[in-house]
Design a protein around this motif. Structure first.
Motif, PDB file in Angstrom:
ATOM      1  N   ASN A 127       0.888  -1.285   0.010  1.00 24.17           N
ATOM      2  CA  ASN A 127      -0.027   0.056  -0.005  1.00 24.17           C
ATOM      3  C   ASN A 127       0.871   1.396   0.073  1.00 24.17           C
ATOM      4  O   ASN A 127       0.310   2.273   0.005  1.00 24.17           O
ATOM      5  N   ASP A 128       2.066   1.152   0.194  1.00 20.64           N
ATOM      6  CA  ASP A 128       3.100   2.369  -0.040  1.00 20.64           C
ATOM      7  C   ASP A 128       3.333   2.791  -1.098  1.00 20.64           C
ATOM      8  O   ASP A 128       3.188   2.182  -2.206  1.00 20.64           O
ATOM      9  N   ALA A 129       3.633   4.106  -1.391  1.00 22.42           N
ATOM     10  CA  ALA A 129       3.933   5.030  -2.583  1.00 22.42           C
ATOM     11  C   ALA A 129       4.996   3.945  -3.335  1.00 22.42           C
ATOM     12  O   ALA A 129       4.864   3.641  -4.556  1.00 22.42           O
ATOM     13  N   ALA A 130       5.969   3.701  -2.638  1.00 25.21           N
ATOM     14  CA  ALA A 130       7.128   3.095  -3.372  1.00 25.21           C
ATOM     15  C   ALA A 130       6.636   1.811  -4.073  1.00 25.21           C
ATOM     16  O   ALA A 130       7.341   1.184  -5.096  1.00 25.21           O
ATOM     17  N   ALA A 131       5.732   0.829  -3.496  1.00 23.49           N
ATOM     18  CA  ALA A 131       5.162  -0.306  -4.236  1.00 23.49           C
ATOM     19  C   ALA A 131       4.458   0.304  -5.712  1.00 23.49           C
ATOM     20  O   ALA A 131       4.697  -0.285  -6.745  1.00 23.49           O
ATOM     21  N   GLY A 132       3.930   1.432  -5.549  1.00 20.44           N
ATOM     22  CA  GLY A 132       3.032   1.825  -6.793  1.00 20.44           C
ATOM     23  C   GLY A 132       4.299   2.300  -7.951  1.00 20.44           C
ATOM     24  O   GLY A 132       3.962   2.211  -8.968  1.00 20.44           O
ATOM     25  N   LEU A 166       7.258   0.682  -8.548  1.00 21.17           N
ATOM     26  CA  LEU A 166       8.031  -0.337  -8.911  1.00 21.17           C
ATOM     27  C   LEU A 166       7.821  -0.558 -10.560  1.00 21.17           C
ATOM     28  O   LEU A 166       8.856  -0.877 -11.223  1.00 21.17           O
ATOM     29  N   ARG A 167       6.521  -0.477 -11.047  1.00 25.37           N
ATOM     30  CA  ARG A 167       6.703  -0.740 -12.349  1.00 25.37           C
ATOM     31  C   ARG A 167       6.989   0.385 -13.163  1.00 25.37           C
ATOM     32  O   ARG A 167       7.473  -0.004 -14.359  1.00 25.37           O
ATOM     33  N   MET A 181      14.072   1.628 -15.920  1.00 24.58           N
ATOM     34  CA  MET A 181      15.456   0.672 -16.062  1.00 24.58           C
ATOM     35  C   MET A 181      15.657   0.056 -17.417  1.00 24.58           C
ATOM     36  O   MET A 181      16.730   0.127 -17.852  1.00 24.58           O
ATOM     37  N   GLU A 182      14.732  -0.379 -17.996  1.00 25.79           N
ATOM     38  CA  GLU A 182      14.695  -1.235 -19.247  1.00 25.79           C
ATOM     39  C   GLU A 182      14.577  -0.163 -20.504  1.00 25.79           C
ATOM     40  O   GLU A 182      14.376  -0.763 -21.514  1.00 25.79           O
ATOM     41  N   GLY A 183      14.702   0.703 -20.168  1.00 23.12           N
ATOM     42  CA  GLY A 183      14.500   2.033 -21.385  1.00 23.12           C
ATOM     43  C   GLY A 183      13.361   2.094 -22.012  1.00 23.12           C
ATOM     44  O   GLY A 183      13.190   2.465 -23.079  1.00 23.12           O
TER      45      GLY A 183
END
Length: 81
Positions: free
Chosen positions: A60-65, A67-68, A74-76
């Protein structure tokens, strides 16, 4: 009654590289409200050989949102930060 919470810990692995540790913790509503799930996830990561610096976040934390978005960045796949 407990709830199963998805947790991610950003930590340093045994080789000294930044890594993500993924786990579940079972907590009561009171434990969740007191933030004990963070401590549980950090302890579990440490038991698995991860070292500080470490920070934990739940589903539920902003950091989880983020990740995508971070993966796409990172994959450009995007130039937006």
């Amino acid at each position: 009654m407990t709830n199963r919470i998805r947790m991610t810990v950003l930590a340093t692995n045994a080789e000294g590289s930044p890594d993500l540790y993924l786990t579940f913790v079972e907590v009561t509503a009171l434990q969740y409200n007191e933030g004990q799930h963070y401590d549980m996830a950090l302890a579990r990561a440490e038991d698995e050989g991860y070292r500080p610096p470490m920070i934990a976040f739940d589903q539920n934390d902003a950091a989880a949102g983020m990740l995508r978005h971070a993966t796409a960045f990172m994959e450009g796949e995007t130039d937006g930060a």
